[in-house]
Write an enzyme that holds these catalytic residues in place. Structure first.
Site, PDB file in Angstrom:
ATOM      1  N   HIS A   1       0.842  -1.204   0.000  1.00 12.52           N
ATOM      2  CA  HIS A   1       0.000   0.000   0.000  1.00 12.52           C
ATOM      3  C   HIS A   1       0.876   1.253   0.000  1.00 12.52           C
ATOM      4  CE1 HIS A   1      -3.006  -2.719   2.283  1.00 12.52           C
ATOM      5  NE2 HIS A   1      -3.533  -2.514   1.091  1.00 12.52           N
TER       6      HIS A   1
ATOM      7  N   ARG B   1      -1.568  -5.829  -8.703  1.00 12.44           N
ATOM      8  CA  ARG B   1      -0.456  -6.751  -8.468  1.00 12.44           C
ATOM      9  C   ARG B   1      -0.321  -7.801  -9.556  1.00 12.44           C
ATOM     10  NH1 ARG B   1      -2.527  -7.727  -2.486  1.00 12.44           N
ATOM     11  NH2 ARG B   1      -4.395  -7.323  -3.680  1.00 12.44           N
TER      12      ARG B   1
ATOM     13  N   SER C   1      -2.515  -7.884   2.573  1.00 10.10           N
ATOM     14  CA  SER C   1      -2.917  -7.779   3.981  1.00 10.10           C
ATOM     15  C   SER C   1      -3.341  -9.144   4.510  1.00 10.10           C
ATOM     16  CB  SER C   1      -4.075  -6.787   4.140  1.00 10.10           C
ATOM     17  OG  SER C   1      -3.648  -5.492   3.868  1.00 10.10           O
TER      18      SER C   1
ATOM     19  N   LYS D   1     -17.858  -7.419   7.245  1.00 12.09           N
ATOM     20  CA  LYS D   1     -16.492  -7.961   7.221  1.00 12.09           C
ATOM     21  C   LYS D   1     -15.950  -8.112   8.628  1.00 12.09           C
ATOM     22  CE  LYS D   1     -14.126  -6.661   2.908  1.00 12.09           C
ATOM     23  NZ  LYS D   1     -12.976  -5.918   2.369  1.00 12.09           N
TER      24      LYS D   1
END
Ligand code: ADP
Length: 153
Positions: free
Chosen positions: A17, A90, A127, A41
């Site tokens: 990040h 990515r 993460s 979440k």
């Protein structure tokens, strides 16, 4: 004023990040790291903890701000007058996923998404992997900024 938001969970913020934020800030007058709160979440870190990690990491960078939000990202953009969404890519899986969201956000909110490819050194970091390493007390420290490392001291 060219203002972009960099939305995400940041649970926790990683060096991946940081790479996107540091490079993204050269393209805009202001980058707002927008930490999402989604009630469905389960997070490892609370919204306050996630916010402190990002604030501490970028405390000496006046062009980088941190805010929290819930609801639609495009509504939040309108609320704070941001015209751009910054996202990192990515791999091809990220691209396919992000492409659909970017088209949707342009359609429903007239918000343009700017993608930056991740740097080679950080493109493997996520993460979710960091959370797993933390959970098993593994060596996660080379994957996160100092603010996250000091949390467990
Ligand atoms: P989300 O909850 O939306 O998946 P994340 O916090 O995982 O949010 O990610 C936010 C943004 O950061 C996304 O654009 C994601 O692609 C990007 N990102 C995450 N990890 C990396 C990395 N290692 N390199 C570059 N970009 C990354």
């Amino acid at each position: 004023m060219k203002r972009a938001i960099f939305p995400g969970s940041f649970d926790p913020i990683t060096l991946g990040h940081c790479d996107i934020i540091n490079r993204g800030v050269t393209l805009f007058d202001e980058v707002i790291v927008a930490i999402g709160e989604n009630s469905s979440k389960n997070y490892m870190f609370s919204i306050e903890e996630r916010k402190v990690f990002v604030e501490t990491t970028f405390k000496n960078y006046p062009k980088i701000k941190v805010m929290t939000y819930s609801g639609l990202t495009t509504d939040f953009c309108k609320e704070i007058k941001a015209e751009f969404i910054l996202r990192g890519l990515r791999n091809p899986v990220d691209f396919e996923f992000e492409k659909a969201i970017a088209h949707t956000n342009r359609k429903i909110g007239e918000i343009e998404t700017i993608f930056l490819p991740s740097s080679m050194e950080t493109s493997f970091i996520s993460s979710s992997i960091v959370r797993e390493i933390i959970q098993y007390k593994g060596a996660y420290k080379n994957l996160v900024p100092a603010a996250v490392k000091t949390f467990f001291l």
